[in-house]
Scaffold this active site. Structure first.
Site, PDB file in Angstrom:
ATOM      1  N   GLY A 183       0.808  -1.221   0.000  1.00  0.00           N
ATOM      2  CA  GLY A 183       0.000   0.000   0.000  1.00  0.00           C
ATOM      3  C   GLY A 183       0.835   1.261   0.000  1.00  0.00           C
ATOM      4  O   GLY A 183       0.684   2.121   0.888  1.00  0.00           O
ATOM      5  N   GLY A 185       0.619   3.822  -1.750  1.00  0.00           N
ATOM      6  CA  GLY A 185      -0.183   5.042  -1.847  1.00  0.00           C
ATOM      7  C   GLY A 185      -0.591   5.569  -0.489  1.00  0.00           C
ATOM      8  O   GLY A 185      -1.018   6.723  -0.358  1.00  0.00           O
ATOM      9  N   ASP A 186      -0.442   4.748   0.536  1.00  0.00           N
ATOM     10  CA  ASP A 186      -0.654   5.157   1.930  1.00  0.00           C
ATOM     11  C   ASP A 186       0.664   5.373   2.659  1.00  0.00           C
ATOM     12  O   ASP A 186       0.838   6.367   3.372  1.00  0.00           O
ATOM     13  CB  ASP A 186      -1.451   4.086   2.684  1.00  0.00           C
ATOM     14  CG  ASP A 186      -2.940   4.130   2.391  1.00  0.00           C
ATOM     15  OD1 ASP A 186      -3.518   5.219   2.448  1.00  0.00           O
ATOM     16  OD2 ASP A 186      -3.517   3.070   2.107  1.00  0.00           O
ATOM     17  N   THR A 187       1.586   4.422   2.519  1.00  0.00           N
ATOM     18  CA  THR A 187       2.790   4.480   3.348  1.00  0.00           C
ATOM     19  C   THR A 187       3.770   5.565   2.915  1.00  0.00           C
ATOM     20  O   THR A 187       4.458   6.152   3.762  1.00  0.00           O
ATOM     21  CB  THR A 187       3.488   3.104   3.357  1.00  0.00           C
ATOM     22  OG1 THR A 187       3.738   2.675   2.014  1.00  0.00           O
ATOM     23  CG2 THR A 187       2.620   2.064   4.056  1.00  0.00           C
TER      24      THR A 187
END
Length: 413
Positions: A183, A185-187
């Site tokens: 992920g 796009g989050d981290t």
């Protein structure tokens, strides 16, 4: 700041003394605050009465009868304390105000305007706590830094990967954009927010004034895809997926092995010369058609075929014996192979923690940032919902009988 309650005697981290009120959930926000917690900050995770939504996501251990949380929550909420509050009540909001007034940092990842409507706008909070650093991570940022036309759109990892340009250059061919596995796009935005918060911490120490720290998930992903910006600006080229090749370097990518794939990256002609000799193609090191990177980029397929003639008939272990330490090289690991590699053991990157409800510990990823004098550490597992409510409220002046009354009124849990 009060001393942090810790489960063992490991040294305090570099951020010991900082208190963080963590209003985040899912992945981006919790990943950011966990980094702060890993390095010693006292992170108070404020949850709804039903808890962070990832508590029910799993996976769960087969013998876990408690199911307070599973692997997702455990992996990004270690080293934190939990309190559950009903922010729909005036008393719940009053408690949160008192927590924030005693904090150095607050972090949230609600949609823009949610905290403002609850009475917790940054401009309001700084009136009683001028040193407060207020960090946010949202799909398209906060209007305070520039109001995106998508400011009210909800966003997850796949959205920021898509709109930030990452998927557009990832995939097996130019017509098949592909999601990155983890992920990111989050981290990645979480890491950017952590850097911003720590920059603001340094500024507070100089001036005594906090500030608003805003990271848009899409902006952070675009920043990590910086190559597509300068390529378009310098040449007008619109970058597209290139499979396991690199548009500017050769060889630089993945190559078939007998039992999987390996990565080889020769960013210099000197490395190429060593590789050519190692695979039995010393002739290609001096041939003008292959001796320079520019020449190899023009003949990528021939280079790949020459390398795979060597790698495809050997195992990853055999290729490692031939290439390891000579050129930039690494086998493509499965998680099982990561668990078996001594590197991750000696670097303390696979850490055992207790799993409430299960009879055996579980492993989570360790702390990658190594500090010599104030090392970060996994000091304790993720908290159960409201596990630290009593000690947190007691720490800001609530008497035991009042805490019990608040529980009976379902304001806290």
């Amino acid at each position: 700041m009060q001393d942090q309650a810790q489960s063992n005697a490991k040294p305090a981290g570099a951020l010991a003394g900082l208190r963080v009120v963590d209003l985040t959930q899912m992945l981006a926000g919790p990943f950011c605050t966990q980094i702060l917690a890993d390095h010693g900050a006292d992170v108070i995770k404020v949850e709804a009465m039903t808890g962070d939504g990832t508590r029910v996501t799993g996976p769960f251990c087969a013998d876990d009868t408690l199911k307070d949380f599973g692997g997702y929550f455990q992996s990004v909420n270690r080293n934190k304390r939990s309190i559950a509050l009903d922010l729909k009540t005036s008393t719940g909001r009053e408690i949160l105000h008192r927590l924030i007034d005693k904090a150095d940092i607050v972090v949230e990842n609600f949609r823009a305007g949610v905290m403002d409507r609850l009475g917790f706008a940054y401009e309001t909070l700084r009136q009683t706590n001028p040193r407060l650093i207020y960090g946010t991570v949202r799909g398209f940022g906060d209007p305070r830094s520039g109001e995106s036309p998508y400011a009210q759109w909800p966003a997850y990892d796949v959205v920021s990967q898509a709109m930030g340009g990452m998927m557009g250059i990832t995939g097996p061919d130019r017509c098949t954009p592909t999601k990155i596995g983890p992920g990111v796009g989050d981290t990645i935005p979480a890491l950017m927010l952590c850097i911003g918060i720590l920059a603001a911490v340094n500024r507070v120490r100089e001036t005594g004034q906090g500030q608003f720290v805003d990271v848009a998930m899409t902006d952070a992903v675009l920043a990590m895809c910086e190559r597509i910006v300068y390529q378009n600006s310098y040449t007008g080229e619109v970058a597209a997926p290139e499979g396991n090749r690199h548009p500017l370097l050769c060889p630089f990518g993945l190559f078939r092995a007998r039992d999987g794939h390996v990565s080889i990256a020769c960013a210099t002609d000197a490395f190429w010369e060593k590789l050519a000799v190692a695979i039995g193609r010393a002739d290609m090191a001096t041939d003008p058609d292959f001796a320079t990177n520019a020449a190899r980029v023009q003949r990528q397929q021939q280079v790949i075929e020459a390398i795979e003639a060597f790698t495809s008939v050997r195992t990853k272990e055999e290729i490692a014996t031939a290439l390891g330490g000579k050129v930039p090289f690494g086998p493509v690991y499965t998680s099982a192979e990561i668990f078996e590699d001594r590197h991750y053991a000696v670097r303390e990157m696979l850490v055992d923690v207790e799993q409430p409800g299960s009879t055996k510990p579980v492993k989570i990823a360790g702390v990658p940032i190594k500090l010599s004098d104030t090392p970060g550490a996994v000091r304790r597992r993720a908290p159960m919902l409201g596990e630290h409510t009593d000690e947190i409220l007691g720490g800001i002046g609530y008497a035991d009988d009042l805490i019990q009354a608040l529980k009976e009124q379902h304001v806290v849990a």
